[in-house]
Design a protein around this motif. Structure first.
Motif, PDB file in Angstrom:
ATOM      1  N   GLU A  91       0.805  -1.228   0.000  1.00  0.00           N
ATOM      2  CA  GLU A  91       0.000   0.000   0.000  1.00  0.00           C
ATOM      3  C   GLU A  91       0.838   1.278   0.000  1.00  0.00           C
ATOM      4  O   GLU A  91       0.449   2.275  -0.601  1.00  0.00           O
ATOM      5  N   ARG A 149       0.277   4.023  -2.953  1.00  0.00           N
ATOM      6  CA  ARG A 149      -0.079   5.424  -2.691  1.00  0.00           C
ATOM      7  C   ARG A 149       0.941   6.388  -3.288  1.00  0.00           C
ATOM      8  O   ARG A 149       0.590   7.476  -3.766  1.00  0.00           O
ATOM      9  N   LYS A 189       0.243   7.430  -6.811  1.00  0.00           N
ATOM     10  CA  LYS A 189      -0.962   8.220  -7.055  1.00  0.00           C
ATOM     11  C   LYS A 189      -0.772   9.704  -6.752  1.00  0.00           C
ATOM     12  O   LYS A 189      -1.652  10.513  -7.030  1.00  0.00           O
ATOM     13  N   LYS A 190       0.340  10.038  -6.127  1.00  0.00           N
ATOM     14  CA  LYS A 190       0.577  11.443  -5.745  1.00  0.00           C
ATOM     15  C   LYS A 190       0.954  12.281  -6.954  1.00  0.00           C
ATOM     16  O   LYS A 190       1.566  11.794  -7.897  1.00  0.00           O
TER      17      LYS A 190
END
Length: 355
Positions: A347, A351, A354-355
């Motif tokens: 995870e 994440r 996706k930033k």
């Protein structure tokens, strides 16, 4: 006068007609004409090159990583490779800088994986760590066999800090790696290059093609190990030292000039489709993510996985957290919970993308 004689006379008259203005022109005019003709030729060649990408015409440069084998650096590298190699002159190579050498960080996880993997501990004696700065070399000497640590000195660039993906220092570091690996081939050693953000869970040599010259991991595997359409990842490659692979690495390194601002993986994806690869005759294979998985496309079969790569991930901290989780899952798997065991999702790395 027959047709042949008429044609010959006509050609002589045309030749004389063409020679008259040149004979009448002075040296200055001759120089101007030569310059114009040369410029036209260059423009034609450039136009032809960019339209058809004839990679075979690209100039191949000499390597600069270690210099000739009779230099101090060359002799030191050859000694380390000789001591670390297997009987068939194969070594495992990774690179290390200060950022990844911090205690309880990437390099520690990398070494730990060899110790907890199945049939991998003995491979540590064949691991050569190419250190990109003095701190990395010191740390390598503390936690690994000092005789397997090689300090690759570089002038003009500081490789010690964390290099963000596609930054200028990152690109320099990636091309420095290709340059160095080419030198290893020229010294006659096969190598399995592995990024330090890869954990080794089983001996990967059992899953390599004995007949291939060059084998490279895939971010996403399309099911065909012969397909150049696979999305490759240069962080895990096995290369046999022969004339074909030496020529290929020369070509790969030189091709960076044609694609400025691109890293080695992007350039590889360009040249793998070109005619020069066929001309060299190099045999390429693309590795199945079932055995050589990563966070882009994790291996779903823990009974067959050999390595797991923290690819599709930005930031060292995210890589370390999710690789540590992989080793935790691996230990649970080894404890006997094999049927129901699955990798937990990375995870932190997901994440970060996706930033």
């Amino acid at each position: 006068m027959d047709d042949h004689e008429l044609q010959t006379q006509t050609q002589k008259q045309q030749s004389q007609t063409l020679q008259l203005p040149l004979a009448a022109a002075g040296r200055r005019d001759m120089a101007r004409i030569a310059i114009l003709l040369a410029a036209a030729a260059v423009l034609c060649l450039m136009s032809s090159y960019h339209s058809s990408l004839p990679f075979q015409s690209l100039q191949v440069l000499n390597f600069s990583a270690i210099g000739p084998p009779d230099t101090h650096e060359g002799r030191e590298l050859e000694r380390i490779l000789r001591d670390a190699s297997t009987e068939n002159k194969t070594v495992i190579i990774t690179t290390l800088n200060k950022a990844w050498a911090e205690p309880n960080s990437m390099f520690d996880l990398f070494l730990e994986s060899f110790r907890v993997g199945q049939g991998t501990h003995h491979l540590l004696r064949h691991v050569v760590v190419v250190c990109l700065d003095a701190t990395a070399f010191s740390r390598c000497s503390e936690v690994h066999d000092r005789r397997r640590c090689y300090f690759l000195r570089t002038t003009g660039t500081d490789f010690s800090g964390e290099k963000l993906f596609m930054s200028q220092d990152y690109l320099r570091m990636m091309w420095r790696r290709i340059d160095f690996l080419a030198s290893v081939l020229q010294l006659g050693y096969n190598f399995l290059f592995t990024d330090a953000d890869i954990v080794w869970l089983r001996d990967p040599f059992t899953r390599l093609d004995a007949n291939a010259d060059f084998q490279i991991a895939s971010d996403f595997f399309n099911g065909d190990s012969n397909s150049v359409r696979n999305a490759v990842n240069g962080g895990f490659t096995f290369v046999r030292a022969n004339n074909r692979t030496i020529e290929f690495y020369k070509f790969w390194y030189s091709s960076r000039q044609m694609f400025p601002g691109k890293h080695d993986q992007d350039v590889f994806n360009k040249i793998k489709l070109g005619p020069y690869i066929e001309k060299i005759g190099i045999k390429m294979r693309f590795l199945d993510t079932v055995y050589f998985g990563g966070f882009c496309q994790p291996s779903r079969d823990m009974n067959r996985v050999c390595t797991m790569h923290a690819n599709c991930c930005i930031g060292q901290a995210n890589k370390v957290k999710d690789l540590r989780q992989v080793l935790e899952d691996w230990r649970v798997y080894l404890s006997g919970h094999r049927r129901e065991m699955r990798w937990r999702s990375p995870e932190n790395c997901r994440r970060s993308m996706k930033k």
